[in-house]
Design a protein around this motif. Structure first.
Motif: not given
Length: 80
Positions: A49-72
């Protein structure tokens, strides 16, 4: 349509198994712990965004387990 190709990463059989095991636990605490363990919250990498004050500070990433590893996976795939 999924940008992460979620259904190609986790086959239908594995999706069904994850879904069944999640709901078979029947315990709200265990289900909540599973969800919390598979969501990663990180500081945002880029601001689009070009806005100076963006309220978003974090991103969420989702994973599911498969064969001993986490897949995004995308948020919508993890809700199905």
């Amino acid at each position: 349509m999924c940008p992460l190709k979620c259904s190609m990463k986790i086959p239908v059989g594995d999706q069904t198994q994850l879904h069944e095991s999640f709901y078979k636990s029947g315990d709200w605490t265990a289900q909540t712990a599973f969800i919390a363990a598979h969501i990663r919250v990180e500081r945002i990498a880029h601001r689009y965004t070009r806005a100076v004050h963006s309220r978003r500070q974090y991103s969420k990433y989702y994973y599911l387990p498969r064969q001993g590893a986490d897949i995004r996976v995308c948020k919508f795939f993890s809700q199905n």
